[in-house]
Design a protein around this motif. Sequence first.
Motif, PDB file in Angstrom:
ATOM      1  N   GLY A 181      50.698  28.152  22.290  1.00 33.91           N
ATOM      2  CA  GLY A 181      49.378  28.439  22.835  1.00 33.91           C
ATOM      3  C   GLY A 181      48.510  27.203  22.899  1.00 33.91           C
ATOM      4  O   GLY A 181      47.303  27.294  23.035  1.00 33.91           O
ATOM      5  N   GLU A 182      49.117  26.031  22.804  1.00 33.95           N
ATOM      6  CA  GLU A 182      48.391  24.765  22.716  1.00 33.95           C
ATOM      7  C   GLU A 182      47.463  24.572  23.901  1.00 33.95           C
ATOM      8  O   GLU A 182      47.884  24.225  25.003  1.00 33.95           O
ATOM      9  N   LYS A 183      46.166  24.831  23.673  1.00 36.18           N
ATOM     10  CA  LYS A 183      45.127  24.622  24.677  1.00 36.18           C
ATOM     11  C   LYS A 183      45.585  25.162  26.028  1.00 36.18           C
ATOM     12  O   LYS A 183      45.953  26.316  26.151  1.00 36.18           O
ATOM     13  N   ASN A 235      44.284  37.688  13.017  1.00 37.74           N
ATOM     14  CA  ASN A 235      43.371  36.611  12.632  1.00 37.74           C
ATOM     15  C   ASN A 235      43.394  35.581  13.753  1.00 37.74           C
ATOM     16  O   ASN A 235      44.319  34.781  13.861  1.00 37.74           O
ATOM     17  N   PHE A 236      42.369  35.650  14.622  1.00 34.33           N
ATOM     18  CA  PHE A 236      42.243  34.704  15.727  1.00 34.33           C
ATOM     19  C   PHE A 236      41.627  33.407  15.200  1.00 34.33           C
ATOM     20  O   PHE A 236      40.538  33.424  14.636  1.00 34.33           O
ATOM     21  N   CYS A 237      42.297  32.294  15.399  1.00 32.47           N
ATOM     22  CA  CYS A 237      41.748  30.977  15.059  1.00 32.47           C
ATOM     23  C   CYS A 237      41.727  30.164  16.343  1.00 32.47           C
ATOM     24  O   CYS A 237      42.783  29.761  16.836  1.00 32.47           O
ATOM     25  N   TRP A 238      40.529  29.926  16.867  1.00 35.79           N
ATOM     26  CA  TRP A 238      40.398  29.348  18.210  1.00 35.79           C
ATOM     27  C   TRP A 238      39.395  28.199  18.211  1.00 35.79           C
ATOM     28  O   TRP A 238      38.468  28.169  17.394  1.00 35.79           O
ATOM     29  N   PRO A 239      39.551  27.273  19.140  1.00 34.50           N
ATOM     30  CA  PRO A 239      38.485  26.284  19.352  1.00 34.50           C
ATOM     31  C   PRO A 239      37.308  26.936  20.074  1.00 34.50           C
ATOM     32  O   PRO A 239      37.337  28.143  20.352  1.00 34.50           O
ATOM     33  N   SER A 265      41.979  31.912  27.255  1.00 37.58           N
ATOM     34  CA  SER A 265      43.173  32.064  26.419  1.00 37.58           C
ATOM     35  C   SER A 265      42.947  33.114  25.338  1.00 37.58           C
ATOM     36  O   SER A 265      43.882  33.814  24.934  1.00 37.58           O
ATOM     37  N   LEU A 266      41.701  33.259  24.880  1.00 41.87           N
ATOM     38  CA  LEU A 266      41.389  34.299  23.896  1.00 41.87           C
ATOM     39  C   LEU A 266      41.560  35.689  24.512  1.00 41.87           C
ATOM     40  O   LEU A 266      42.100  36.606  23.876  1.00 41.87           O
ATOM     41  N   VAL A 267      41.113  35.840  25.750  1.00 44.52           N
ATOM     42  CA  VAL A 267      41.281  37.126  26.441  1.00 44.52           C
ATOM     43  C   VAL A 267      42.764  37.442  26.605  1.00 44.52           C
ATOM     44  O   VAL A 267      43.206  38.577  26.380  1.00 44.52           O
ATOM     45  N   SER A 273      39.600  19.450  17.959  1.00 47.57           N
ATOM     46  CA  SER A 273      39.727  20.908  17.950  1.00 47.57           C
ATOM     47  C   SER A 273      41.162  21.317  17.652  1.00 47.57           C
ATOM     48  O   SER A 273      42.110  20.587  17.946  1.00 47.57           O
ATOM     49  N   ILE A 274      41.309  22.495  17.058  1.00 49.77           N
ATOM     50  CA  ILE A 274      42.638  23.025  16.773  1.00 49.77           C
ATOM     51  C   ILE A 274      43.196  23.684  18.032  1.00 49.77           C
ATOM     52  O   ILE A 274      42.447  24.029  18.950  1.00 49.77           O
ATOM     53  N   PRO A 275      44.499  23.877  18.101  1.00 53.40           N
ATOM     54  CA  PRO A 275      45.052  24.675  19.198  1.00 53.40           C
ATOM     55  C   PRO A 275      44.799  26.155  18.936  1.00 53.40           C
ATOM     56  O   PRO A 275      44.616  26.564  17.777  1.00 53.40           O
ATOM     57  N   PRO A 276      44.751  26.985  19.966  1.00 50.54           N
ATOM     58  CA  PRO A 276      44.672  28.431  19.734  1.00 50.54           C
ATOM     59  C   PRO A 276      45.803  28.874  18.813  1.00 50.54           C
ATOM     60  O   PRO A 276      46.962  28.495  19.015  1.00 50.54           O
ATOM     61  N   THR A 277      45.455  29.644  17.807  1.00 46.50           N
ATOM     62  CA  THR A 277      46.425  30.039  16.783  1.00 46.50           C
ATOM     63  C   THR A 277      46.239  31.511  16.450  1.00 46.50           C
ATOM     64  O   THR A 277      45.114  31.978  16.294  1.00 46.50           O
ATOM     65  N   MET A 278      47.342  32.223  16.339  1.00 42.98           N
ATOM     66  CA  MET A 278      47.281  33.636  15.975  1.00 42.98           C
ATOM     67  C   MET A 278      48.110  33.891  14.719  1.00 42.98           C
ATOM     68  O   MET A 278      49.290  33.530  14.655  1.00 42.98           O
ATOM     69  N   LEU A 279      47.458  34.492  13.744  1.00 43.57           N
ATOM     70  CA  LEU A 279      48.146  34.964  12.544  1.00 43.57           C
ATOM     71  C   LEU A 279      48.119  36.485  12.550  1.00 43.57           C
ATOM     72  O   LEU A 279      47.050  37.090  12.663  1.00 43.57           O
TER      73      LEU A 279
END
Length: 567
Positions: free
Chosen positions: A278-280, A315-319, A329-331, A368-374
């Motif tokens: 999901g990198e940017k 757990n959404f971790c997003w820039p 990308s969050l959508v 910024s971090i890449p979009p990350t999903m846990l």
Amino acid sequence: GDHIIAIGGRTGRDGIHGATFSSAELTDSHADEFSHAVQIGNAITEKQTLDVILQARDYEGGPLFSAITDCGAGGFSSAVGEMGEKVGARVILDNAPLKYRGLSYTEIWISEAQERMVLSVPKENVEKIMAICASEDVEVCDLGTFGYNNEAGEPELILTYREQEVGRLSMPLLHDGIPTPTREAQWTPGKYQTAQSHPVADKPSDMGDALKTLLAHPNIASKHWIIRQYDHEVQGGAVVKPLTGVNQDGPSDASVLRPKLGSNKAIALGGGLQTGMGEKSKGDSYWMTLAAIDEAVRNVVCTGADPSRICILDNFCWPSCDKPENLGSLVRSAEACYDGAMAYKTPFVSGKDSLNNQFTTDSGEVISIPPTMLISAMGIVQDATKTCTMDAKAAGNILLVIGNTTSAMCGSHYTMSYSDSSRSTDVPKTDLHDGPSQAAIVAGLIHHSKVVSAHDCSDGGLLVAAAEMAFAGSIGLDVDLSAIATNEKLDDLAAAFAETPSRYLLEITPENLDEVIRLLRDKQIPFGEVGRFNDSDKLTVRSSDAGQLLDQPLADLKASWLGTLDW
């Protein structure tokens, strides 16, 4: 008329603006400005509070409370404000027990101090709740009552402090009075590119070099240094611990706990974390999120969970989502959460988001971090005596890989480690039919004791997972990459290190092999007989095209896996 009863920890300045802090972009001044935003937990108070709640819930004659919520983001302000939306509330702030003197009424109202719960308790049950709290040595206070309307008949929130009114707000205004913003989201499908993070070389020198590099990758390497710092054995209820194997240092797929020691029912706790694909704008957060859901399900299934009894948390971790491409990308990720939950029949029971994970330096550079999903998963294990672990059990047993392998390697740990232009840059895609079907088959085999060890095939791919099984059990293994199930022509590196979702490694005894294979074929589940455990202390790998590819002592592979984070 219900009383607003708060139980648990005391209120302090710790945690004030914690929600604001966690959702804000960080700068070089935040360490000073928000040092108070970190909550200070107390596990003993948390357990005592939980015991009170369970006793009040299971009280003879029915629960002693009519509603309950925790003091999370916003503290009392959100807990009472949400509970009293339809009926109004009058709150006496000076009734709240404090950690120390000097807090203003505003600080009491918005503190996010930990281990606090708010209950709506009918008047006739207040003394009973107080008695239970006293028996468990848990602090309790009566903050006021629900049920206040203004002259217009609207529910109203009223705050008092030292007999003075310090706040008054209508509930309709509080909940519906502020217009919600409309934001722009963009997502442009296109050719996916592999996300890289500090590649060590263009290509590995050989299969052994690649395997050791991946085993040492921080995402894959042993986390024993932090696991052993915390107590993961509570009242003797841990059936499968975070570390397993003959030396209790192999990576468990999930932990299994028995909450009631008189019952053989247990709960498996596991997770799935995806970030690279999901990198940017380079990957696709939709497939990244489905891969995280699939991985979380596989992890708990591998330890014995029933896939029809699994719930999950996100757990959404997003820039910063102020940028349209990040919000897009969050959508996409949220859409995948829906599709994945429906396909796997795994309801989301809770979740969390942190949407501004970036830092602005004093020179203005934005990191910024890449979009990350846990995804965290909890699954019911019907019989704790039939749990399964990932460590190899005996020489002579056969290793099966369940599921097809593809050449798609976007976001894989191989492509994070090597800038190898020969790799496919397609995103691995989770099949929402095959994933749940394969989970159900594997769970059935484990439940009927046809599997002696199981391991999910995810970070690092097949060869990393196979190596982990071998050195966790201190049993040699010979792997034939040509035997994997696939619908395309794969080279040896893709066969070894692709991170195709929905795959499992299963150790089967010779006595059960024919029955297992017959079942897999009857259910049209793709599989490959890729290896056999042996009495050596080595991992050997071969293929029909290249012959011998690897001959490595397990001790060397394990040293690579242990060394990175051996702090």
